[in-house]
Motif scaffolding. Sequence first.
Motif, short mmCIF file in Angstrom:
data_model
loop_
_atom_site.label_atom_id
_atom_site.label_comp_id
_atom_site.label_asym_id
_atom_site.label_seq_id
_atom_site.Cartn_x
_atom_site.Cartn_y
_atom_site.Cartn_z
N ASN A 1 -6.03 18.32 9.34
CA ASN A 1 -6.43 19.51 8.99
C ASN A 1 -6.94 19.48 7.18
OD1 ASN A 1 -4.18 20.35 7.50
ND2 ASN A 1 -3.22 20.94 9.44
N ILE A 2 -7.47 20.47 7.11
CA ILE A 2 -7.84 20.26 5.43
C ILE A 2 -6.60 20.51 4.40
CG2 ILE A 2 -9.02 21.90 3.50
CD1 ILE A 2 -10.77 20.66 5.62
N ASN A 3 -5.62 21.26 4.85
CA ASN A 3 -4.42 21.12 3.84
C ASN A 3 -3.69 20.01 3.93
OD1 ASN A 3 -5.02 23.86 3.33
ND2 ASN A 3 -3.53 24.62 5.29
N GLU A 4 -3.78 19.33 5.03
CA GLU A 4 -2.91 18.04 5.03
C GLU A 4 -3.74 16.86 4.15
OE1 GLU A 4 -0.78 17.92 9.40
OE2 GLU A 4 -2.85 17.38 9.31
N LYS A 5 -5.05 16.90 4.40
CA LYS A 5 -5.95 16.24 3.57
C LYS A 5 -5.95 16.47 2.05
CE LYS A 5 -9.67 15.42 7.07
NZ LYS A 5 -10.95 15.66 7.32
N THR A 6 -5.93 17.59 1.74
CA THR A 6 -5.60 18.16 0.24
C THR A 6 -4.12 17.63 -0.17
OG1 THR A 6 -7.01 20.05 0.63
CG2 THR A 6 -5.51 19.91 -1.27
N TRP A 7 -3.17 17.76 0.70
CA TRP A 7 -1.92 17.41 0.27
C TRP A 7 -2.08 15.62 -0.14
CZ3 TRP A 7 1.73 13.69 1.88
CH2 TRP A 7 2.84 14.20 1.44
N ILE A 8 -2.65 15.00 0.79
CA ILE A 8 -2.62 13.57 0.55
C ILE A 8 -3.44 13.16 -0.72
CG2 ILE A 8 -3.63 11.45 1.43
CD1 ILE A 8 -3.09 12.52 4.35
N ARG B 1 -6.40 5.43 2.67
CA ARG B 1 -7.29 4.94 1.84
C ARG B 1 -8.88 5.23 2.13
NH1 ARG B 1 -4.73 -0.11 3.43
NH2 ARG B 1 -3.44 -0.85 1.82
N SER B 2 -9.06 5.58 3.41
CA SER B 2 -10.48 6.04 3.53
C SER B 2 -10.72 7.36 3.18
CB SER B 2 -10.57 5.87 5.34
OG SER B 2 -11.78 6.49 5.72
N LEU B 3 -9.48 8.14 3.39
CA LEU B 3 -9.54 9.48 2.77
C LEU B 3 -10.00 9.59 1.28
CD1 LEU B 3 -9.73 12.65 3.10
CD2 LEU B 3 -6.95 12.51 3.02
N MET B 4 -9.19 8.75 0.77
CA MET B 4 -9.33 8.72 -0.74
C MET B 4 -10.93 8.14 -1.35
SD MET B 4 -6.80 10.01 -2.19
CE MET B 4 -7.25 9.67 -4.02
N ASN B 5 -11.28 7.27 -0.64
CA ASN B 5 -12.62 6.78 -0.80
C ASN B 5 -13.68 7.90 -0.69
OD1 ASN B 5 -11.99 4.17 -1.52
ND2 ASN B 5 -12.36 3.37 0.71
N LYS B 6 -13.49 8.56 0.49
CA LYS B 6 -14.34 9.89 0.70
C LYS B 6 -14.62 10.86 -0.47
CE LYS B 6 -14.81 11.32 4.79
NZ LYS B 6 -14.60 12.09 5.96
N PHE B 7 -13.07 10.98 -0.95
CA PHE B 7 -13.18 11.98 -1.85
C PHE B 7 -13.61 11.44 -3.21
CE2 PHE B 7 -10.61 13.91 -5.46
CZ PHE B 7 -10.70 15.30 -5.17
N GLU B 8 -13.49 10.38 -3.61
CA GLU B 8 -13.90 9.69 -4.86
C GLU B 8 -15.36 9.95 -4.66
OE1 GLU B 8 -11.81 6.26 -5.31
OE2 GLU B 8 -9.97 7.17 -6.10
N GLN B 9 -16.07 9.53 -3.40
CA GLN B 9 -17.41 9.42 -3.46
C GLN B 9 -18.10 10.91 -3.29
OE1 GLN B 9 -18.81 7.14 0.11
NE2 GLN B 9 -17.56 5.48 -0.90
N THR B 10 -17.45 12.03 -2.62
CA THR B 10 -18.12 13.18 -2.43
C THR B 10 -17.35 14.22 -3.46
OG1 THR B 10 -16.54 13.85 -0.57
CG2 THR B 10 -18.70 12.61 -0.12
N GLY B 11 -16.08 14.00 -3.82
CA GLY B 11 -15.47 15.12 -4.69
C GLY B 11 -14.75 16.30 -3.62
N LEU C 1 -13.71 17.63 2.63
CA LEU C 1 -14.48 18.02 3.87
C LEU C 1 -15.50 16.80 4.26
CD1 LEU C 1 -15.54 21.57 2.60
CD2 LEU C 1 -13.66 21.16 3.96
N ASN C 2 -15.90 16.84 5.49
CA ASN C 2 -16.96 15.93 5.99
C ASN C 2 -18.34 16.30 5.69
OD1 ASN C 2 -14.80 14.37 7.55
ND2 ASN C 2 -14.99 15.77 9.29
N ILE C 3 -18.53 15.93 4.41
CA ILE C 3 -19.96 16.41 4.03
C ILE C 3 -20.89 15.11 3.97
CG2 ILE C 3 -21.03 16.88 1.75
CD1 ILE C 3 -18.60 18.44 0.74
N ASP C 4 -21.94 15.11 4.69
CA ASP C 4 -22.95 14.22 4.39
C ASP C 4 -23.69 13.82 3.20
OD1 ASP C 4 -22.34 13.72 7.28
OD2 ASP C 4 -23.84 15.04 7.85
N LEU C 5 -23.65 12.74 2.83
CA LEU C 5 -24.30 12.58 1.42
C LEU C 5 -25.98 12.59 1.64
CD1 LEU C 5 -22.21 9.64 0.08
CD2 LEU C 5 -22.30 12.18 -0.88
N PRO C 6 -26.66 12.99 0.77
CA PRO C 6 -28.27 13.02 0.91
C PRO C 6 -28.69 11.52 0.99
CG PRO C 6 -27.71 13.68 -1.33
CD PRO C 6 -26.32 13.57 -0.61
#
Length: 352
Positions: free
Chosen positions: A7-14, A46-56, A59-64
């Motif tokens: 969930n969002i809180n767990e992702k933020t915690w990580i 690692r996947s979560l961190m890569n997504k966070f560094e790409q999108t900030g 959340l599951n945000i689709d890049l343009p």
Amino acid sequence: MARRQLNINEKTWIVKHMYRLEYPINVQRLWSKEINNNPPDRKTIRSLMNKFEQTGSVLNIDLPGRPVSVTTQATKDEISSILEKEPRTSTRQMSTDLNISRTSVRRIYKSMGFKPYIPRLVHELNEDDFDRRIEYCETFLSLLKNEPNLIHRVIWSDEAVFKLNGHINRHNSVYWATQNPNVTIEHTMQTEGLIVWAGIWSEGVIGPYFFDDTVTGQSYIKMLNDYFYPLFHDLPDNESFFFMHDGAPAHYASNVRDWLDENFPGRWIGRRGALDWPARSPDLTPADYFLWGYLKDIVYQNKRRTLSSLKQSIISAFSTIDSDLCKKVCDSVPERLQKCIDVNGHQFEHLN
């Protein structure tokens, strides 16, 4: 069982603790201590961190625009560098090291022309073996020119070991390369276990014969007298046949050589025979390069718990060999002899 979504809180915690602790293993340990004993795996972190560094965002945000491809030149260069240093790196390991899917790894391999090559197990040769192998091959081919049907009148014989825990394993090591590296694995041949003798010629097989113990000159001559020769004597035109065996100690016993001189005068192949057999040359005799591998592929399909059941399985496997197959195998001998000459007596099977 599939792992539940974070969930969002767990992702933020990580994300928060990854920036502080740096390594996924440290985050897993803290998760186990503060949340529960089922932390997300390192790939997920690692996947979560890569997504966070790409999108900030977590959340599951689709890049343009088009999705970001992992098939970049930098990724290709890294894969090429890894395989150059360690060509046996598996796609699973590469996927873990680069944090990309195995499907992407395989796609990149294909685009770069990398293919999996399985090493061939070859026999070990000594330095002085090469000339002897060439001499034997040239002599035999010369005999065939004068006597073309000779290839159909040779009994190629040998012993092999069958084990209760025996298995055929040809896929335990793969090399990734753009061209076949012709990788081989040398091994020193050893004998132990249940010993079986057999002979193969262009119209069938003679055998199997089971030795009770280690093959000696005495037990070998007993097999020749009591088992082989009565069967051989029934073959048509047997006086024109050659008998072949390798240079094993039992084969070189003086009483065995005397027996061969008497029963195959000038027409036997072996150590100090009428035609001298080159040591360590299983690639030149059908008994080695075909018969035993064919039989073990059948016998080792099912594990045997007793020697009696193993013995029966070997006998059954022998019954599957027909004369057409034997003729095809024996007809391949001249081609192999020529290949051996072409490579100056070296191993050649892995070059096919």
